[in-house]
Design an enzyme around this catalytic site. Structure first.
Site, PDB file in Angstrom:
ATOM      1  N   LYS A   6       0.818  -1.212   0.000  1.00 54.05           N
ATOM      2  CA  LYS A   6       0.000   0.000   0.000  1.00 54.05           C
ATOM      3  C   LYS A   6       0.855   1.267   0.000  1.00 54.05           C
ATOM      4  O   LYS A   6       2.022   1.256   0.376  1.00 54.05           O
ATOM      5  CB  LYS A   6      -0.993  -0.037   1.160  1.00 54.05           C
ATOM      6  CG  LYS A   6      -2.067  -1.099   0.847  1.00 54.05           C
ATOM      7  CD  LYS A   6      -3.252  -1.073   1.742  1.00 54.05           C
ATOM      8  CE  LYS A   6      -4.262  -2.103   1.226  1.00 54.05           C
ATOM      9  NZ  LYS A   6      -5.301  -2.420   2.173  1.00 54.05           N
ATOM     10  N   ARG A  61      -3.145 -10.061   5.196  1.00 55.21           N
ATOM     11  CA  ARG A  61      -3.450 -10.226   3.771  1.00 55.21           C
ATOM     12  C   ARG A  61      -2.251  -9.704   2.982  1.00 55.21           C
ATOM     13  O   ARG A  61      -1.917  -8.529   3.093  1.00 55.21           O
ATOM     14  CB  ARG A  61      -4.718  -9.437   3.438  1.00 55.21           C
ATOM     15  CG  ARG A  61      -5.188  -9.569   2.004  1.00 55.21           C
ATOM     16  CD  ARG A  61      -6.461  -8.759   1.781  1.00 55.21           C
ATOM     17  NE  ARG A  61      -6.918  -8.859   0.421  1.00 55.21           N
ATOM     18  CZ  ARG A  61      -6.430  -8.154  -0.593  1.00 55.21           C
ATOM     19  NH1 ARG A  61      -5.464  -7.292  -0.385  1.00 55.21           N
ATOM     20  NH2 ARG A  61      -6.918  -8.300  -1.816  1.00 55.21           N
TER      21      ARG A  61
HETATM   22  N1  PMM Z   1      -7.076  -4.341   0.613  1.00 53.80           N
HETATM   23  C1  PMM Z   1      -7.295  -4.494  -0.697  1.00 53.80           C
HETATM   24  C2  PMM Z   1      -8.258  -5.403  -1.175  1.00 53.80           C
HETATM   25  N2  PMM Z   1      -8.954  -6.171  -0.317  1.00 53.80           N
HETATM   26  N3  PMM Z   1      -9.460  -6.814   1.875  1.00 53.80           N
HETATM   27  C3  PMM Z   1      -9.278  -6.669   3.178  1.00 53.80           C
HETATM   28  N4  PMM Z   1     -10.004  -7.404   4.039  1.00 53.80           N
HETATM   29  N5  PMM Z   1      -8.366  -5.790   3.697  1.00 53.80           N
HETATM   30  C4  PMM Z   1      -7.608  -5.004   2.896  1.00 53.80           C
HETATM   31  O1  PMM Z   1      -6.807  -4.215   3.416  1.00 53.80           O
HETATM   32  C5  PMM Z   1      -7.788  -5.109   1.493  1.00 53.80           C
HETATM   33  C6  PMM Z   1      -8.748  -6.042   1.011  1.00 53.80           C
HETATM   34  C7  PMM Z   1      -6.538  -3.654  -1.664  1.00 53.80           C
HETATM   35  O2  PMM Z   1      -5.365  -4.258  -2.002  1.00 53.80           O
HETATM   36  P1  PMM Z   1      -5.031  -4.897  -3.452  1.00 53.80           P
HETATM   37  O3  PMM Z   1      -6.065  -4.400  -4.429  1.00 53.80           O
HETATM   38  O4  PMM Z   1      -3.681  -4.369  -3.723  1.00 53.80           O
HETATM   39  O5  PMM Z   1      -5.066  -6.357  -3.311  1.00 53.80           O
END
Ligand code: PMM
Length: 301
Positions: free
Chosen positions: A227, A267
């Site tokens: 991030k 995650r």
């Molecule tokens: N961040 C992203 C997508 N899904 N789900 C949860 N539970 N927590 C998060 O922080 C989260 C998520 C965005 O990240 P990406 O698109 O780079 O995978």
């Protein structure tokens, strides 16, 4: 280090996949920005291969998503999201992987659960499509409610708080109440402060600093991987953010701290570094590093 997260020790873990240490939830994003002929199959195949690879590296859980939530992203059609995630979930779940689906849509959640997913990871905590809560409840599935204030096109305009920890906790509590009211079992519920979602870098750090205040009695998931607040932290002297793929070491540090603090799951986009970090934490604590024994896992001797 004093374990300040004694407060975060989950009261309800029986129904959720849990290992007594942070699970490594590895991200399989099936969100291509380019399409070439025959692309559909290639995308599914490469996503499946990527999932297998991360299981082999020790990931406990695969989080499969077909909608990008990056600031400014446009939403895919439901049919497109379904076409992206369902074949990947079917293949990986059939091989015994523990799968979650990263979706805000009830229809996609239902299809994903039919395809073998066990958990619905809803970044909107049920706000984008409230019917998703009913779908999860009816099927007795597990649910992650993340803190969210709006879709990618508007969320950064909503990054305004008097007290970010208090407001995130209270807004998350409202989502937990909605999930419980819809009939989701309390032992199948986890929460996530949603780092980067309607939050500035400063908000993210404050949430991490005050993580104990986010205790709602439910297991906590943290998603910091790649991030922009890490990019900003590691920026060049001229202010150029550290490129996305070079933020992994910092994320591993976060996984280590999460392991010391006892969060439920992290995650991540790369499994191995986080698995290694959690093995170190387990050894430091004199604890077992167990796994689900999914195919491809590097099981402990
Ligand atoms: N961040 C992203 C997508 N899904 N789900 C949860 N539970 N927590 C998060 O922080 C989260 C998520 C965005 O990240 P990406 O698109 O780079 O995978």
């Amino acid at each position: 280090m004093r374990p300040p997260l004694a407060e975060l020790t989950p009261r309800y873990v029986a129904g959720l996949p849990a290992l007594g240490r942070p699970l490594v939830m590895a991200v399989v994003n099936v969100t291509p920005d380019s399409f070439s002929d025959g692309g559909r199959w290639l995308e599914s195949d490469s996503a499946i291969a990527h999932g297998r690879e991360m299981l082999a590296e020790g990931a406990d859980l695969l989080d499969i998503g077909g909608e990008s939530t990056r600031p400014g992203a446009t939403r895919p059609l439901v049919a497109e999201e379904l076409a992206r995630v369902v074949p990947v979930i079917e293949a990986l779940a059939a091989e015994g992987a523990v799968v979650s689906v990263d979706t805000m849509r009830a229809e996609v959640a239902a299809a994903a659960l039919d395809a073998g997913a066990q958990l619905v990871n809803d970044v909107s905590g049920g706000l984008a499509d409230p019917d998703i809560l009913r779908v999860v409840a009816e099927r007795g599935a597990s649910y992650v409610a993340m803190h969210w204030r709006g879709h990618a096109d508007v969320m950064q305009q909503r990054a305004s708080y008097d007290d970010v920890a208090v407001e995130v906790r209270d807004e998350l509590r409202a989502r937990v109440d909605a999930a419980l009211a819809a009939g989701i079992a309390p032992d199948r519920l986890a929460v996530d402060p949603g780092l980067g979602f309607a939050k500035t870098a400063e908000h993210n750090w404050e949430l991490l600093r005050r993580i104990g205040e986010l205790d709602l009695g439910y297991p906590l998931l943290l998603g910091s991987s790649r991030k922009s607040f890490l990019g900003a932290l590691l920026a060049d002297p001229d202010g150029t953010p550290r490129p996305v793929l070079d933020r992994e070491d910092a994320n591993t540090a976060l996984t280590t701290l999460a392991g010391m603090l006892g969060v439920w799951a992290v995650r991540v986009h790369e499994a191995r570094a986080s698995v290694d970090a959690l093995k170190v934490v387990a050894r430091w604590k004199g604890a077992e590093f167990g796994g689900f024994g999914a195919p491809g896992r590097v099981d402990e001797q």
